[in-house]
Design an enzyme around this catalytic site. Sequence first.
Site, PDB file in Angstrom:
ATOM      1  N   SER A 217       0.854  -1.188   0.000  1.00  0.00           N
ATOM      2  CA  SER A 217       0.000   0.000   0.000  1.00  0.00           C
ATOM      3  C   SER A 217       0.889   1.237   0.000  1.00  0.00           C
ATOM      4  CB  SER A 217      -0.894   0.000   1.245  1.00  0.00           C
ATOM      5  OG  SER A 217      -0.105   0.177   2.411  1.00  0.00           O
TER       6      SER A 217
ATOM      7  N   GLY B 235      -9.468  -5.658   3.256  1.00  0.00           N
ATOM      8  CA  GLY B 235      -9.406  -6.628   2.171  1.00  0.00           C
ATOM      9  C   GLY B 235      -9.233  -6.044   0.790  1.00  0.00           C
ATOM     10  N   ALA B 236      -9.165  -4.712   0.668  1.00  0.00           N
ATOM     11  CA  ALA B 236      -9.019  -4.111  -0.660  1.00  0.00           C
ATOM     12  C   ALA B 236      -7.699  -4.513  -1.305  1.00  0.00           C
ATOM     13  CB  ALA B 236      -9.125  -2.593  -0.559  1.00  0.00           C
ATOM     14  N   GLY B 237      -6.610  -4.417  -0.545  1.00  0.00           N
ATOM     15  CA  GLY B 237      -5.312  -4.795  -1.087  1.00  0.00           C
ATOM     16  C   GLY B 237      -5.214  -6.275  -1.382  1.00  0.00           C
ATOM     17  N   ASP B 238      -5.825  -7.087  -0.537  1.00  0.00           N
ATOM     18  CA  ASP B 238      -5.833  -8.535  -0.764  1.00  0.00           C
ATOM     19  C   ASP B 238      -6.589  -8.873  -2.046  1.00  0.00           C
ATOM     20  OD1 ASP B 238      -4.738  -8.561   1.853  1.00  0.00           O
ATOM     21  OD2 ASP B 238      -6.751  -8.679   2.701  1.00  0.00           O
TER      22      ASP B 238
ATOM     23  N   ASN C 283      -7.204  -3.563  -9.752  1.00  0.00           N
ATOM     24  CA  ASN C 283      -7.940  -2.366  -9.337  1.00  0.00           C
ATOM     25  C   ASN C 283      -9.445  -2.614  -9.313  1.00  0.00           C
ATOM     26  OD1 ASN C 283      -5.646  -0.836  -8.995  1.00  0.00           O
ATOM     27  ND2 ASN C 283      -5.819   0.256 -10.945  1.00  0.00           N
TER      28      ASN C 283
END
Length: 379
Positions: free
Chosen positions: A217, A267-270, A294
């Site tokens: 991130s 959980g966005a990055g995962d 994305n």
Amino acid sequence: MPLAAEPDDAHEERENQQLLITTKGGPGLEGLVVGSYCHDVLIRGGRIVGETLGGAAAFVSNVLDAASPQGAALNETSPFVVVAKVGHDFIYARAPASARHPPLLCSSPTTSFHAQFSETAASAHAPDRELRRVRACDPIYPADLPDRRFAYGLAVGVAGEVLPETLEQMIRLCRTVLVDAQALIRAFDGDGAVGHVALGDTPYARLLPRVAFVKASSEEAPYVGVETTRRQCCVIVTEGRDGCRLYWDGGEAHVAPFPAVQVDPTGAGDSFLAGFAAGLLWGLSATDAALLGNFFGAAAVSQVGVPTFHPKMLQAVKEILEEKTRKRSSPCMNGASFTLEKSNMHNELHAALQEAAVLMSEQQQADPANGSGGDICSA
């Protein structure tokens, strides 16, 4: 970008070549996902606003199940294995992600995090939540991994459970390894508060030349040391509403975002990393695959916990990928090198996925209670 391997490890390279031969044109490329499931407690304004299944492995497996090309149309068994640990107190055994990919049970309690959300908007390098690890399950040891070869592996620890020796074993077993920086640089004080240490000062640093991709991130990027790490592997930095950037030795690229109404950033990055990996499995270049990353990162923040994807949206995405990618007998996940730059269809792919994102937005508007329960992140 060539996949690095130790030059004196001839036996390992022969096994990699055998994997290439046996899977070319075969039923699918098997993957390995390593990282534990968690109990996540979401807190805002001093009160609990959500309790969900957590852990990067849950979000990653959810996206890989939905977006990977192998078996997607035929409803076959997922072509990847999840190695996760939980205690006997684990309460989400029947949740879709953990039910499809059951964890290993151990005597210690399930890892648990409390996420305290800020009352103010996050800046580029300031988190919108404070994380605290309140319980920690056993780490994942090399012996916990299956003793066979895999086309790719994702190291997605969240609480220090992926040990350096476990990552090294993943590198031995997997043709290509993708790593989430949080598995490498998280540190915890006496109260469990999550901090970061410089990647270069960790035992993981020596393994970077044998890793294909590291995802971080924007908050984690300074600890990863992008300028140093990009000379050893490709670094992907997610920037939230600004999309993401890829850095490699000799080049970089910006990848545009998709609009999303953020309810819960957990959980966005995962989900991004899993979408990116799925893009590589479809045969996309790394920069094109980041579009799919994305897309699923945006999908993740619109719901609380592990998201549910609308079947119409998933079908639209699969049709787009089938149209935009050529049939390949050896996807780049199983090849000797990756194409990193944008392809000439990059903008077309982004536009097509934008249309699929509309379906995602329509789903949320039609069923706002689906997995959400209100906006956790802002008043």
